[in-house]
Design an enzyme around this catalytic site. Sequence first.
Site, PDB file in Angstrom:
ATOM      1  N   ASP A 152       0.825  -1.195   0.000  1.00  0.00           N
ATOM      2  CA  ASP A 152       0.000   0.000   0.000  1.00  0.00           C
ATOM      3  C   ASP A 152       0.861   1.246   0.000  1.00  0.00           C
ATOM      4  OD1 ASP A 152      -2.635   1.259   2.143  1.00  0.00           O
ATOM      5  OD2 ASP A 152      -2.435   1.213  -0.029  1.00  0.00           O
ATOM      6  N   ASP A 181      -9.186  -1.071   4.013  1.00  0.00           N
ATOM      7  CA  ASP A 181      -8.512  -0.721   5.260  1.00  0.00           C
ATOM      8  C   ASP A 181      -9.254  -1.265   6.450  1.00  0.00           C
ATOM      9  OD1 ASP A 181      -7.905   2.513   3.848  1.00  0.00           O
ATOM     10  OD2 ASP A 181      -6.695   0.695   3.781  1.00  0.00           O
TER      11      ASP A 181
END
Lengths: 306, 149
Positions: free
Chosen positions: A92, A227
């Site tokens: 990420d 997330d």
Amino acid sequence: MGFSSFVVLGFMGGEIAVILVQKFSVPIDCVTFLVLLFNFAVVGVMSIFMSKMAILITQSYLVVIGMLVAYWFTLLPEWTTWALLVAMALYDLAAVLLPGGPLRLLVELAISRDEEIPALVYEARPITNNNVGPMQRVVERRSWKGRRSADPDTAESSNASSSLGVLLSSEDRQNETRVVIAQESQVSGDSELSAPLIPQEMVQSESWPMDGIGLGSSGAIKLGLGDFIFYSVLVGRAAMYDFMTVYACYLAIIAGLGITLMLLAFYQKALPALPVSILLGVVFYFLTRILLEIFVVQCSVNLFMF
Amino acid sequence: MERRESAGEEEEEGRRNEERVNNTRGIILRDQNNNREPIWPTIDGPLGLSEDESLSYARNFFKFGFFLLPWLWALNCFYFWPVLRHSPSFPRIRRYVFGSAIGFVGFTVLLSSWALTFSIGGEHLFGPVWGKLVMYNVADRFGLTGASI
């Protein structure tokens, strides 16, 4: 994407519900159960993909989807889970911040085409307190528009005209009423249109990647559902060890999220939400498991500290 | 002021706004409820739908609820709660919202009466069929909880 949400809500949610029914021996019959599950799944898919459902319902369904997917992720073996979390955090970080990263390219493409990114995104709107006087936030709907034009007035008028057409017509009237009405009456159509009068207070109208965090043009914070899922996987895996690791990981993740939000306010661009929280969470999990637990257990056993 | 079916929704809202503005010249604190409720038919307030869109949304929710979806009817009532509270202001939307409310209550009565009869009646009311219908036996029979990814 609608089909996958339906599968998650219907089949995964249904399986968890069946497990619960078996465990607690709830005397429900299969017809009622199927009707309820069908309702739940269909309305869930509708609420996520129709952008104009009540925001509370959309948020609840997104949280439920995050929970269901995280539950199934915790069925992975332990070392696989930790390796996966660390790898996702590093990926990420790379994909959003590096110039060649795929998520960054996606965000820039969406900005250049002026579209919203089609993804599952949790939107947290700012709390509109009726007693907040001079703070007038521009409460536009979830359309983020980059500040491309240098002239703020034209940017605002184009924002207002492209988002809610109805309010545009009442713009002039409400502009004049703003002068006579005390500041307390804010989140209504009034504050929408005081857009040209508000200084830089509003709109870091930057974009958000799927896996990251960003500000919508209303000051609403958008957090990708991925997330949520990985945070939940981390805490779930920590819960499979002991309560102490749960507390430590929970606090670490919340602290990481706070740090990410501060960085977001500081840098005002799309940021990855995973790395800080996940790395803090993993570090604290292993520290707690290896060091803290022995210490606390020994203290409790010797009646020194509970 | 009566509401006439005029050319556009904006005009009606504009008329109402003007009326309110004319009534409130001068430094007056307007009540939140007065300010907000008659304009916004959804529970999200200014972030929700406009009146045109809410009409089509209410109608679609009402129609789709007939596919065995009472929860959708309940959400319709929840989402357009200001319509229920101030029903004279929204004559077109309130038909669908009231219909949804009645449908939800009716369906819930039916479903809960069946479910309660099933769970309270149990074996001695239904006989051996009860064992075939109850969920945990069905799950066992089809192995619904055995499969994992």
